[in-house]
Motif scaffolding. Structure first.
Motif, mmCIF file in Angstrom:
data_model
loop_
_atom_site.group_PDB
_atom_site.id
_atom_site.type_symbol
_atom_site.label_atom_id
_atom_site.label_comp_id
_atom_site.label_asym_id
_atom_site.label_seq_id
_atom_site.Cartn_x
_atom_site.Cartn_y
_atom_site.Cartn_z
ATOM 1 N N GLY A 113 0.835 -1.203 0.000
ATOM 2 C CA GLY A 113 0.000 0.000 0.000
ATOM 3 C C GLY A 113 0.870 1.253 0.000
ATOM 4 O O GLY A 113 0.622 2.227 -0.730
ATOM 5 N N ILE A 114 1.928 1.262 0.815
ATOM 6 C CA ILE A 114 2.806 2.436 0.896
ATOM 7 C C ILE A 114 3.534 2.644 -0.442
ATOM 8 O O ILE A 114 3.668 3.779 -0.933
ATOM 9 N N LEU A 115 3.973 1.547 -1.033
ATOM 10 C CA LEU A 115 4.660 1.645 -2.334
ATOM 11 C C LEU A 115 3.739 2.232 -3.401
ATOM 12 O O LEU A 115 4.146 3.073 -4.216
ATOM 13 N N ALA A 116 2.507 1.808 -3.376
ATOM 14 C CA ALA A 116 1.541 2.317 -4.349
ATOM 15 C C ALA A 116 1.369 3.823 -4.175
ATOM 16 O O ALA A 116 1.275 4.574 -5.145
ATOM 17 N N GLN A 117 1.377 4.255 -2.914
ATOM 18 C CA GLN A 117 1.228 5.701 -2.654
ATOM 19 C C GLN A 117 2.454 6.464 -3.174
ATOM 20 O O GLN A 117 2.325 7.552 -3.743
ATOM 21 N N ALA A 118 3.615 5.924 -2.961
ATOM 22 C CA ALA A 118 4.853 6.599 -3.404
ATOM 23 C C ALA A 118 4.851 6.774 -4.914
ATOM 24 O O ALA A 118 5.206 7.846 -5.438
ATOM 25 N N ILE A 119 4.389 5.742 -5.616
ATOM 26 C CA ILE A 119 4.316 5.820 -7.087
ATOM 27 C C ILE A 119 3.364 6.932 -7.498
ATOM 28 O O ILE A 119 3.650 7.770 -8.348
ATOM 29 N N GLU A 120 2.235 6.982 -6.825
ATOM 30 C CA GLU A 120 1.207 7.976 -7.156
ATOM 31 C C GLU A 120 1.712 9.397 -6.872
ATOM 32 O O GLU A 120 1.517 10.316 -7.676
ATOM 33 N N LYS A 121 2.415 9.570 -5.758
ATOM 34 C CA LYS A 121 2.885 10.895 -5.380
ATOM 35 C C LYS A 121 3.953 11.396 -6.365
ATOM 36 O O LYS A 121 3.977 12.571 -6.751
ATOM 37 N N ARG A 122 4.795 10.493 -6.735
ATOM 38 C CA ARG A 122 5.855 10.875 -7.667
ATOM 39 C C ARG A 122 5.218 11.347 -8.976
ATOM 40 O O ARG A 122 5.622 12.371 -9.557
ATOM 41 N N ARG A 123 4.219 10.689 -9.457
ATOM 42 C CA ARG A 123 3.556 11.065 -10.706
ATOM 43 C C ARG A 123 2.831 12.396 -10.552
ATOM 44 O O ARG A 123 2.751 13.207 -11.487
ATOM 45 N N LEU B 123 3.728 15.031 -8.777
ATOM 46 C CA LEU B 123 4.703 16.119 -8.833
ATOM 47 C C LEU B 123 5.046 16.472 -10.285
ATOM 48 O O LEU B 123 5.075 17.658 -10.677
ATOM 49 N N GLU B 124 5.228 15.455 -11.062
ATOM 50 C CA GLU B 124 5.593 15.659 -12.473
ATOM 51 C C GLU B 124 4.439 16.338 -13.240
ATOM 52 O O GLU B 124 4.662 17.269 -14.025
ATOM 53 N N ALA B 125 3.239 16.025 -13.010
ATOM 54 C CA ALA B 125 2.064 16.594 -13.700
ATOM 55 C C ALA B 125 1.900 18.067 -13.347
ATOM 56 O O ALA B 125 1.560 18.905 -14.200
ATOM 57 N N TYR B 126 2.184 18.446 -12.127
ATOM 58 C CA TYR B 126 2.004 19.837 -11.707
ATOM 59 C C TYR B 126 2.953 20.762 -12.468
ATOM 60 O O TYR B 126 2.557 21.849 -12.915
ATOM 61 N N GLU B 127 4.089 20.384 -12.565
ATOM 62 C CA GLU B 127 5.084 21.235 -13.235
ATOM 63 C C GLU B 127 4.667 21.519 -14.688
ATOM 64 O O GLU B 127 4.799 22.641 -15.193
ATOM 65 N N THR B 128 4.160 20.570 -15.424
ATOM 66 C CA THR B 128 3.717 20.716 -16.810
ATOM 67 C C THR B 128 2.566 21.729 -16.890
ATOM 68 O O THR B 128 2.544 22.638 -17.735
ATOM 69 N N THR B 129 1.603 21.677 -16.038
ATOM 70 C CA THR B 129 0.394 22.526 -16.066
ATOM 71 C C THR B 129 0.731 23.980 -15.738
ATOM 72 O O THR B 129 0.193 24.917 -16.357
ATOM 73 N N ALA B 130 1.575 24.219 -14.782
ATOM 74 C CA ALA B 130 1.937 25.576 -14.382
ATOM 75 C C ALA B 130 2.580 26.339 -15.553
ATOM 76 O O ALA B 130 2.319 27.533 -15.761
ATOM 77 N N ALA B 131 3.349 25.681 -16.370
ATOM 78 C CA ALA B 131 3.995 26.303 -17.519
ATOM 79 C C ALA B 131 2.977 26.751 -18.564
ATOM 80 O O ALA B 131 3.061 27.855 -19.137
ATOM 81 N N SER B 132 1.937 25.981 -18.844
ATOM 82 C CA SER B 132 0.944 26.315 -19.874
ATOM 83 C C SER B 132 0.065 27.494 -19.446
ATOM 84 O O SER B 132 -0.411 28.257 -20.283
ATOM 85 N N LEU B 133 -0.160 27.737 -18.195
ATOM 86 C CA LEU B 133 -1.077 28.785 -17.694
ATOM 87 C C LEU B 133 -0.523 30.178 -17.965
ATOM 88 O O LEU B 133 -1.286 31.144 -18.159
ATOM 89 N N GLY C 256 -2.543 21.032 -4.962
ATOM 90 C CA GLY C 256 -2.861 20.300 -3.713
ATOM 91 C C GLY C 256 -2.120 18.976 -3.663
ATOM 92 O O GLY C 256 -1.564 18.591 -2.631
ATOM 93 N N LEU C 257 -2.108 18.267 -4.812
ATOM 94 C CA LEU C 257 -1.443 16.962 -4.860
ATOM 95 C C LEU C 257 0.066 17.119 -4.647
ATOM 96 O O LEU C 257 0.707 16.284 -4.016
ATOM 97 N N ARG C 258 0.596 18.250 -5.204
ATOM 98 C CA ARG C 258 2.044 18.475 -5.053
ATOM 99 C C ARG C 258 2.392 18.640 -3.561
ATOM 100 O O ARG C 258 3.324 18.031 -3.062
ATOM 101 N N GLU C 259 1.560 19.405 -2.831
ATOM 102 C CA GLU C 259 1.823 19.619 -1.402
ATOM 103 C C GLU C 259 1.721 18.302 -0.644
ATOM 104 O O GLU C 259 2.534 17.986 0.224
ATOM 105 N N ASN C 260 0.694 17.505 -1.030
ATOM 106 C CA ASN C 260 0.474 16.191 -0.402
ATOM 107 C C ASN C 260 1.679 15.282 -0.638
ATOM 108 O O ASN C 260 2.171 14.608 0.280
ATOM 109 N N ALA C 261 2.158 15.277 -1.895
ATOM 110 C CA ALA C 261 3.287 14.402 -2.257
ATOM 111 C C ALA C 261 4.546 14.844 -1.526
ATOM 112 O O ALA C 261 5.327 14.005 -1.053
#
Lengths: 1125, 426
Positions: free
Chosen positions: A201-211, A213-223, A666-671
């Motif tokens: 369960g913890i490993l699954a969360q780590a995978i999700e959190k890492r992903r 962080l990467e998505a946030y950076e892409t969206t901030a640039a387009s705005l 929000g997800l970035r802060e959580n991760a």
């Protein structure tokens, strides 16, 4: 042995018997008691038995008896079951006698049964009789005694099934116990699997959190590529702007419309022509009240005018009736009242006089034609004359007279012939011939009639001084005497009335004098009836005159008031420029017009106020909308709507990018927080994490299986903890076992009973039976005049008898005649009774029922001989019969044999008019019971002449037609001489129970319902009244005839009689006497204080009883329909 | 120090002879255990002591576990300790339960038939509780032989499941004298379901009886006992009724009552009297089940002897929520007869009357011995598996009739036969 011998029996009181009877001088030997059906034979038998055994007495009976016991005189009195004994006139305890349970029934010999034995197995009957008529086998069978008790199959099976069920459930629970032991292993495995699962369960969360962080950076640039002004907008500003402009135009139009409404309202107010303040509501209310006052005043004036006219009309009518007598001619009212009192007294005295006159007429004024003393003397004289011995007449029967004449003639001729031809001495033969002639035709001397006595003065003698004539005259004198007594009584009553009569006459005279005085005073002849009318008319005239004056005064007051109200209304209306009114309708119209104008004025004012409010409101809204439009344009930093439209064309893309950026932030802060907590994963790439995750998931896969297995076991345990299957099964097993144990107890009881019975049989065989057989053998030999001798039976109870007439050879009992067999059974019964009496050294009476009528002569003689033999032994016999030919057989026997005896006719003993003449009653063979063939039950009852059911009678007297249900059964019973229920019940008591079987049970049930019906009917109803009761209650000779006549017309119902007397049907009967009679009737049961039961209550009661007896409700209803409730 | 004392719960059993109108669940041993727990909580007891036979049989383990666990959890939560000894019925299942629920505040004393002592302390008050558990289903030795009393001035409560004053019993036989002399100030005993008590200056020994009456033989009140121990002096015992059913023997004398109405009236009066008496005692009593014994001389004897009493179901009384019913009517009446007078003849009733008089006088009749043998043979032929087991004290009969019972049987059947001969009833 001392014999118990009755000398007198007196049945004083018995249910269903209106009076008692007494049998005196009873014989120590055979007493033949004769009487028709329902004449009291059974009651007499019961009375005899109850003197010996008071326990057998029935309630509400009274018996008195005298008897000899051991040569000593005893006296007994029984009141129900309370018995009092005297020995030599001194109170004494009840003599020691065998228990009623032992001999009470056996002393009543049911010879019907003995006679029927010929159709049965004689040996069985002999054994039964020898055992005292106690059927040990039947008793044992009835009590369920069992020599070989065994369990029933069902109870054993039930127990087995219950035990198996307990074993089955126990096995299941044992299996569960084994399974529960595996729970520990399962817990350990589960712990290891759950740890792996947690890591995955913890490993699954780590995978999700890492992903994330990467998505946030892409969206901030387009705005960052969109117009900066869009950040201040929400995207809906253009639509808001258009809407505000539309609202602004609509509110302006509404404001103008409100202004037009205000102008119209001002025009309407002006048209109402009212002051600026309008009309006050109080003024309107005041005007309406005055208008109502005016209406009332008008109505009062009109009513008074009508009253005045009516009073004047009455005045005129009274004047006309008085013949125009002036006011001054009418006497004053007090004087008229005195006159009226005089007239009333006149009327009362008149009525009283008429009533008293009628009573005097009814009493009459006839003096006795003959002096009472003379009549009494004449009665005594004639009675004495009749008691004086009459003349004795010796008369010669005609056949003897003519025989003597013939003999005398023959003797004379014979003597003459011999004298002429042989010897003159033969003339002497004429002397006896002459003597014969004298004896035949010369009347002997007669005893003279007694001399006629002298009767008192006016009493005429009988026509002839011979018995019949004198008796007739005596009866006439007695009637005269009764009439004279009655006349004297009435004369006394009339004399008592005379003072009252004289007083009435005197009052009448006084009133007449007063009437004349008044006539003179008034100057005219006073007729009391007409004078009452005159006074009434004067009263009417005066009342009408007074009323007319009063109404006139009231009318003046009412008219003045009306004028005043009208003036006040005109004054009030003048302030609104309205003209004065002259009457109610005018005033009403003007007030209504004023009210209408006022209402219009008020409506216009309200309309104007509302429009003014609308105008202000719409104006404010227009200002507000203009402000909003300006605000929107300022926020977008544009000049108009077109520029705003151009700016908002890129808003959709901007909004989407901005929303995505917000979510991912929000997800970035959580991760970031997750990686701060799990720093071991912070630097690891997604692919690395995914590899470890896959490996860990494989390890955790066994959790479900383990949990399922564990849950399964725990569920089973949980269910087992909650359920109560074993508890219930154990309870069932215990109940089944208990039932089995109880059954065993019952079986052991049955075996115990059998052992007691076996012991009793052994004792009977050793002690009782030999003695009974020996005595029965002796008696039987004597009964048969030693022609027959009973031989002791073998072990198989094969009885034989030795015939001395046939050289002493033995024969089976079947070879005996029926009479001899009855003698044998009678001997056994007597021996059995004697066997029990031996312990008390006593010999009790035997009671026997009619039996001979159905016997042929030979058998009847055998039975009579046997009974006589018992009597010769010193045993008192009571033989009850209703059959004439039986009496004849007994009479014939008593002529031949010297046996102490007595014959008693119950009808004579009861003093009834219809004396049973058994000497002349036709033989029973002449009695034909009609056959019911082809008839319905009702038709058959009519053919038999069955009397209706009388609920006053006891059930024993009820005809069997009411008790039976089908004609065939009834016909059978009638043929046996059973007509009434009491006879049938008696037959049942004497062994008929078996004979009639189910019929007896059914009829007994019906009889019980009938008995209940009679009891219900009698509830609340007194017994029938008798004339003697009236005398005892104090009704004098003056009234007794009239009261009794009324009572008879009311079917001797005392309650109805009292109602009639209370209505005054018998005049002059004093109320004290009535109350005395009522109290007497209540105390003596002629009137019941209880209310009679309603038909519904009786129906309910009968149905209940019928149901208890196993009868249907229809049967209860059928029986209820037999009487009218 | 306050201890709630009870024994012989027999979880898994239910009271017998119930009527249809009641809720059977209220009449189970489970429900009685719940009432014991409730009593302990209400009385703010320091401990609950149970003297064996908590579980009716090992097969009942799971069905008994549920309610037992629930109750013990409630007691533990309230800080109340529960002490058990195992009896002959639960010698193996109760230890297993105590192991499984060791986390609760409970203690099994004397496991394996070895005396054990536990001390309870509340503030400055102390109480020693010593106990002995059955090591097997049967134990023929006297358990007191191994008991050693140690006195330190603290009151001692002894817990023992034993058959008192039944020498030779396979259920821990011992005598009341031994118990009273052993030392503890109070012995709480199990095994007998009816209350019984012995005491002397030294102490008290008592059977508290089962908290729920289970069988018509267990007459009288049933419940638990609230015992207050003091440092000095005897403990104070107070009975707390807990049973929802009460079995009673009701003797109704019908002497001189010669019709059904009069007999019925006597029955109703007896029942009314009984229910009023029971209603005076507080408690959860719902059902009073009476076994009626009709006695006396009555003219109805013949009918009663043959048919019994037909209207048992109609005999019912209610008072203060208690329904009194008649479970069974035993007819022990005699007919209204003058036996000496009747015995003077030679008829069958006279011979029978003589026989009954001889029985009444207690004469030795040869036929009684013969009858006993016949009855014994018949009893053996009808032997039931499980005879002699302590399934219920009111079982109709557990052994062949002896001479006295045979006499009574003969007497009863003799009266029946006499009544039937004199007044045949079909």
């Amino acid at each position: 042995m001392s014999a118990f011998q009755f000398t007198r029996i007196h049945v004083r009181r018995a249910p269903g018997c209106s009076r008692g009877w007494e049998l005196r001088n009873l014989s120590a030997g055979i007493n033949v008691i004769i009487g028709p059906n329902a004449s009291g034979k059974t009651t007499t038998a019961r009375a005899i038995t109850s003197v010996i055994w008071p326990e057998k007495a029935i309630a509400h009976t009274e018996t008195e008896a005298e008897f000899c016991l051991g040569g000593k005189p005893w006296h007994a009195e029984l009141y129900g079951r309370d018995a009092f004994y005297q020995l030599n006139g001194v109170p004494e305890k009840r003599p020691a006698l065998p228990a009623v349970e032992a001999l009470g029934e056996r002393c009543n010999v049911g010879l019907h049964d003995l006679l029927r034995t010929e159709d049965k197995e004689i040996a069985q009957s002999i054994l039964l009789e020898a055992a005292g008529n106690y059927n040990l086998d039947a008793a044992g069978q009835a009590l369920g005694f069992d020599p070989n008790p065994r369990f029933g199959r069902s109870s054993r099976d039930d127990f087995g099934a219950a035990k198996n069920e307990v074993h089955r459930i126990t096995r299941e629970l044992d299996d569960l116990g084994s399974e529960s032991a595996r729970l520990g292993e399962l817990d350990a495995a589960l712990h290891y699997a759950r740890a792996a699962d947690e890591r995955a369960g913890i490993l699954a969360q780590a995978i999700e959190k890492r992903r994330s962080l990467e998505a946030y950076e892409t969206t901030a640039a387009s705005l960052k590529r969109f117009d900066a002004r869009l950040a201040a907008l929400a995207g809906t500003e253009l639509a808001q702007l258009e809407e505000r402009q539309r609202f602004f135009e609509a509110r302006c139009a509404s404001r103008d419309e409100a202004q037009r409404g205000i102008d119209n309202a001002l025009e309407q107010i002006a048209a109402c022509r009212l002051p600026k303040t309008g009309v006050a509501a109080a003024d309107i209310a005041s005007l309406k009240m005055r208008l109502e006052d005016l209406r009332r005043a008008d109505a009062a004036v009109e009513q008074l005018q009508g009253a005045k006219a009516a009073a004047q009309a009455r005045e005129q009518t009274a004047l006309d009736a008085l013949g125009r007598i002036g006011d001054t001619a009418a006497p004053d009212l007090p004087a008229l009242n005195d006159l009226a009192a005089f007239v009333r007294e006149w009327t009362e005295v008149g009525l009283d006089k008429v009533a008293t006159q009628r009573w005097r007429d009814w009493l009459g004024n006839v003096a006795p034609a003959v002096d009472l003393d003379e009549l009494r003397t004449a009665e005594v004289v004639l009675e004495q004359w009749l008691r004086t011995p009459g003349p004795v007449r010796l008369t010669v029967p005609p056949w003897l007279k003519w025989g003597m004449l013939v003999l005398a003639v023959l003797l004379a001729f014979g003597s003459a012939a011999i004298a002429l031809s042989v010897s003159p001495f033969a003339w002497l033969g004429l002397l006896p011939a002459a003597a014969l002639l004298i004896m035949a035709f010369v009347r002997p001397a007669e005893r003279p009639e007694p001399l006629p006595p002298t009767l008192p003065g006016r009493v005429s003698p009988p026509r002839q001084w011979e018995c019949s004539s004198v008796q007739r005259r005596l009866d006439e004198i007695r009637i005269d005497l009764h009439r004279a007594n009655l006349a004297a009584e009435r004369q006394r009553e009339r004399a008592a009335v005379e003072p009252a009569w004289n007083e009435i006459l005197e009052r009448k005279g006084r009133l007449e004098a007063k009437r004349r005085e008044l006539s003179e005073t008034l100057g005219c002849e006073i007729d009391p009836a007409l004078f009452l009318l005159f006074i009434e008319n004067v009263r009417i005239f005066r009342d009408a005159r007074r009323t007319s004056a009063e109404v006139q005064a009231q009318l003046g007051t009412a008219t003045a008031g009306r004028t005043e109200v009208l003036a006040a209304i005109s004054s009030a209306l003048s302030s609104f420029a309205i003209d004065a009114s002259t009457d109610f309708s005018q005033a009403h119209g003007r007030i209504e017009d004023l009210v209408s104008r006022d209402q219009k004025w008020r409506g216009a004012h309200q309309e104007k106020d509302a429009r003014e409010r609308e105008h202000r409101n719409f104006g404010q809204q227009c200002d507000s909308l203009r402000e909003e439009i300006l605000t929107i344009l300022t926020r977008a930093n544009v000049a108009d709507a077109a520029a705003l439209d151009l700016l908002l064309r890129n808003f959709e893309g901007f909004a989407k990018a901005r929303e995505e950026e917000r979510t991912l932030r929000g997800l970035r802060e959580n991760a970031e927080a997750f990686f701060r907590q799990h720093s071991e994963f912070e630097k690891r790439a997604v692919a690395d994490l995914e590899r470890e995750h896959e490996a860990t998931v494989d390890k955790a896969k066994t959790i479900e299986e383990l949990v399922a297995e564990k849950t399964g076991i725990e569920t089973k345990i949980g269910e087992a903890k909650r359920r109560t299957a074993l508890e219930n099964a154990v309870a069932k097993r215990e109940a089944a076992k208990r039932a089995l144990l109880e059954e065993r107890d019952s079986k052991l009881n049955a075996l115990s009973g059998h052992l007691v019975l076996e012991d009793l049989r052994r004792k009977m065989g050793e002690l009782s039976m030999p003695a009974v057989f020996e005595q029965a053998r002796n008696l039987f030999a004597r009964f048969t005049n030693h022609t027959w001798e009973l031989i002791q039976p073998d072990h198989d109870h094969n009885f034989r008898a030795r015939d001395s007439a046939a050289g002493g050879s033995s024969r089976p009992l079947a070879a005996l005649s029926s009479g001899t067999r009855v003698q044998l059974l009678l001997a056994l019964r007597a021996a059995s009774v004697a066997n029990d009496e031996r312990g008390f050294d006593i010999k009790l009476p035997l009671l026997l029922d009619e039996t001979l009528a159905n016997s042929d002569d030979r058998r009847a003689q055998d039975i009579i001989a046997a009974i006589a033999e018992l009597a010769r032994d010193g045993r008192q016999i009571f033989y009850f019969t209703a059959q004439a030919d039986e009496v004849a057989k007994w009479r014939a026997f008593f002529v031949r044999e010297d046996v102490p005896h007595g014959i008693f006719d119950l009808s004579i003993a009861r003093g009834e008019a219809a004396v049973s003449d058994f000497e002349h009653v036709s033989s029973p063979s002449a009695l034909v019971v009609p056959s019911p063939d082809g008839l319905s039950y009702d038709e058959y009852g009519a053919l038999l002449g069955a009397p209706p059911l009388d609920p006053r009678e006891e059930v024993g007297a009820v005809h069997l037609w009411h008790v039976c249900e089908d004609a065939a059964t009834l016909h059978g019973l009638l043929k046996l001489g059973l007509e009434r229920w009491g006879q049938f019940e008696d037959a049942l008591r004497h062994g008929g129970e078996k004979r009639f079987g189910d019929t007896a049970a059914r009829l007994r049930a019906n009889a019980q319902v009938i008995e209940e019906l009679c009891a219900c009917w009698r509830h609340g109803r007194g017994r029938p009244l008798v004339r003697e009761a009236l005398t005892e209650a104090g009704i004098s000779g003056v009234f007794i005839d009239r009261v009794w006549e009324i009572a008879r017309s009311l079917e001797c119902d005392a309650a109805k009689l009292m109602q009639t007397l209370d209505r005054g049907e018998v005049s002059r009967l004093r109320s004290e006497t009535r109350e005395q009679l009522r109290q007497f009737c209540v105390e003596h049961g002629y009137i019941s204080t209880d209310a009679p039961l309603s038909s519904e209550a009786i129906r309910y009661r009968l149905r209940s009883v019928a149901s208890d007896l196993g009868l249907g409700a229809d049967r209860a209803d059928f029986i209820l329909a037999k009487i009218s409730v | 120090m306050r201890v709630i004392c009870t024994a012989d719960l027999h979880l898994g059993r239910i009271s017998s002879r119930l009527i249809n109108d009641v809720r059977a669940a209220d009449f189970t041993a489970r429900a009685a255990w719940e009432r014991v727990v409730e009593l302990a909580l209400n009385e703010k007891a320091d401990a609950v002591a149970v003297a064996g036979d908590v579980i009716d049989a090992s097969g009942n383990y799971f069905e008994a576990c549920g309610p037992l666990e629930t109750g013990l959890k409630r007691l533990s939560s309230a800080g109340i300790e529960t002490l058990f000894v195992a009896g002959n019925h639960d010698w193996n299942s109760l230890p297993r339960f105590c192991e499984q629920f060791a986390g609760l505040r409970l203690r099994l004393l004397g496991r394996g038939g070895r005396w054990e002592r536990q001390t309870i302390e509340r503030g400055d008050e102390r109480l020693h509780i010593c106990g002995w558990s059955f090591p097997a289903a049967r134990h023929t030795e006297n358990p007191l032989l191994a008991y050693r009393h140690e006195s330190d001035g603290v009151p001692v409560l002894g817990l023992l499941h034993a058959d008192v004053n039944q020498m030779g019993s396979p259920y821990g036989p011992c005598s009341s004298a031994e118990l009273l002399a052993a030392g503890p100030s109070l012995w709480l005993l199990g095994h007998v379901h009816r209350t019984n008590q012995w005491q002397d200056a030294a102490g008290i020994a008592f059977y508290p009886g089962s908290p729920q009456a289970l069988d018509p033989g267990e007459v009288g009140g049933h419940g638990a006992w609230c015992v207050d121990f003091h440092r000095a002096g005897k403990p104070n015992l107070r009975h707390c009724p807990l049973s929802t059913i009460r079995y009673e023997d009701l003797v109704v004398n019908v002497d001189g009552r010669n019709d059904e109405v009069a007999v019925e009236k006597a029955l109703h009066e007896g029942l009314e009297r009984m229910v009023q008496e029971c209603a005076k005692e507080p408690g959860p009593l719902e059902l009073l089940s009476c076994r009626v014994h009709l006695q006396g001389r009555t003219a109805l004897h013949a009918h009663l002897a043959l048919h019994g009493w037909d209207h048992v179901d109609e005999l019912r009384r209610e008072s203060n929520g208690i329904t009194a019913v008649v479970e069974r009517i035993a007819v022990n009446t005699a007919p209204v007869l003058d036996l000496p007078n009747l015995a003077r003849g030679n008829s069958p009733p006279a011979l029978l009357a003589r026989f009954l008089l001889e029985l009444e006088r207690g004469e030795n009749l040869p036929m009684i011995e013969t009858a006993r043998e016949r009855l014994g043979t018949s009893y053996q032929q009808m032997r039931i598996e499980g005879d002699g087991e302590p399934a219920g004290e009111a079982a109709p009969r557990q052994q062949a009739p002896d001479l006295e019972e045979t006499r009574q049987l003969m007497r009863r059947q003799g009266y029946r036969l006499l009544a039937q001969l004199i007044e045949p009833v079909s």
